[in-house]
Design an enzyme around this catalytic site. Structure first.
Site, PDB file in Angstrom:
ATOM      1  N   ASP A  18      -9.381   6.388  -1.914  1.00 14.81           N
ATOM      2  CA  ASP A  18      -8.507   7.003  -2.586  1.00 14.81           C
ATOM      3  C   ASP A  18      -8.978   7.848  -4.026  1.00 14.81           C
ATOM      4  OD1 ASP A  18      -9.036   4.714  -4.313  1.00 14.81           O
ATOM      5  OD2 ASP A  18      -7.292   3.759  -4.343  1.00 14.81           O
TER       6      ASP A  18
ATOM      7  N   TYR B 274      -5.889   6.872   4.735  1.00 16.11           N
ATOM      8  CA  TYR B 274      -6.051   5.813   3.600  1.00 16.11           C
ATOM      9  C   TYR B 274      -4.978   4.504   3.955  1.00 16.11           C
ATOM     10  CZ  TYR B 274      -4.972   2.929  -0.527  1.00 16.11           C
ATOM     11  OH  TYR B 274      -5.056   1.966  -1.173  1.00 16.11           O
TER      12      TYR B 274
ATOM     13  N   GLU C 251       0.944  -1.216   0.102  1.00 14.80           N
ATOM     14  CA  GLU C 251      -0.129   0.038  -0.082  1.00 14.80           C
ATOM     15  C   GLU C 251       0.861   1.231   0.031  1.00 14.80           C
ATOM     16  OE1 GLU C 251      -3.007   0.128  -0.683  1.00 14.80           O
ATOM     17  OE2 GLU C 251      -3.570  -1.733  -0.392  1.00 14.80           O
TER      18      GLU C 251
END
Length: 368
Positions: A144, A126, A43
């Site tokens: 996102d 996020y 990520e």
């Protein structure tokens, strides 16, 4: 949320999206694991970087650092070298700092709570939502660019997606849609839909599992969503750089650890001033930056490179050392190295583009 969509419609949307994802998802390496460290790495790398670019870096990074301890105990320069070319180097520096904290305070286990995970360097809303939902199955919705685009079209949201003040609204809507029993799968499905179907410029509406839910499609307004605030054109900076030879060695300097390209090595140089040509800048900057007197032997190449908020035009010169002892003004370290040693050091991508053109010693080629 109830004024946007009924609970019955939410359940139907969840079912359609998850079924589509389970059938159509891309086979990506980080989807083959529930290891929170591996998911965290993926990520972080995927922030502002395309999937196809990330895959080889992800595999190489985890081959070198298979767990939190190996990353935490590594030298920062080693981490930057593995990250070299992926860009946004603050991500690597923050990961390294965070790994040390996880090892020291959490016994090497990635925190499974929002409060604990969010305290780590580089972990924002996020990243926390993505890792905690995918690795630990916790009900946090991710937001996102892909998710905001999907939501904008589904519900005709007029808030600009590139305005920070809009985030709370998108987060509330995403949370209202979240499948709380399968949050990780649902979050990945939303992101996958935005990446593969609900694309920015060429959406494939005919293959979208949520076409019956999409208000933009029903009103033939897909092309005008999402809304964005117009941004100013990015500036271009013209820079002169000198590859300074001293016999069979060249001078490289290291940037301070924080800020743009922090911790990376480069060749000395700087911005060209008004009424100054590139060669004058190269001589002046090297004197100011490392206290050396040099002469320019030849022009090597021009490199153009784009960062997020600006572009650079890099004129690179082959130079010879004349006199002086290195005294740093800006850089925090320096080396006189042979070109055969250059791959031991992490460099910015713009530097890497001209390094193959360098000669073992001053070539003295004529300027074009």
């Amino acid at each position: 949320m109830k004024d946007l969509i009924s609970e019955k419609e939410v359940n139907l949307l969840q079912r359609r999206l998850i079924q589509w994802y389970q059938k159509n998802q891309r086979k990506l390496p980080w989807r083959q694991t529930r290891d929170p460290f591996y998911i965290w790495i993926s990520e972080i790398m995927l922030q502002q970087t395309q999937v196809k670019t990330v895959i080889p870096y992800y595999l190489k990074f985890l081959d070198r650092f298979p767990d939190v301890a190996s990353l935490a105990e590594a030298d920062m320069q080693t981490v930057l070298k593995i990250w070299e070319g992926l860009g946004y180097y603050a991500r690597a520096r923050n990961l390294h700092r965070a790994a040390k904290i996880v090892l020291e305070r959490h016994g090497g286990e990635v925190p499974s709570s929002q409060q604990g995970f969010r305290k780590l360097p580089g972990v924002g809303p996020y990243i926390a939502s993505a890792v905690l939902s995918i690795a630990y199955g916790l009900p946090y919705a991710v937001v996102d660019g892909n998710v905001k685009r999907v939501l904008s079209r589904l519900f005709l949201i007029d808030l600009p997606v590139n305005n920070a003040s809009s985030y709370r609204t998108f987060e509330e809507i995403a949370s209202g849609l979240l499948h709380t029993r399968q949050p990780g799968i649902f979050n990945q499905a939303m992101m996958e839909l935005g990446a593969m179907v609900c694309r920015s410029s060429t959406p494939s509406c005919s293959t979208c599992p949520l076409i019956k839910n999409c208000r933009a499609f029903k009103k033939q307004q897909v092309a005008i969503y999402p809304k964005r605030i117009k941004t100013k054109p990015v500036p271009t900076h013209h820079i002169a750089v000198g590859v300074v030879y001293k016999k069979d060695r060249v001078l490289i300097t290291r940037r301070k650890s924080e800020g743009l390209l922090g911790g990376l090595w480069e060749f000395p140089g700087g911005k060209i001033k008004k009424k100054e040509d590139a060669q004058e800048t190269c001589i002046r900057e090297i004197k100011e930056e490392v206290n050396l007197n040099i002469k320019i032997d030849s022009f090597i190449t021009r490199v153009r490179h784009a960062y997020t908020h600006f572009k650079i035009v890099l004129d690179v010169f082959c130079c010879s050392y004349l006199s002086g002892r290195v005294k740093l003004n800006g850089p925090v370290d320096y080396r006189w190295i042979r070109l055969g040693e250059i791959d031991d050091y992490p460099f910015p991508k713009a530097n890497r583009r001209f390094i193959p053109l360098l000669e073992p010693s001053t070539p003295g080629l004529p300027e074009p």
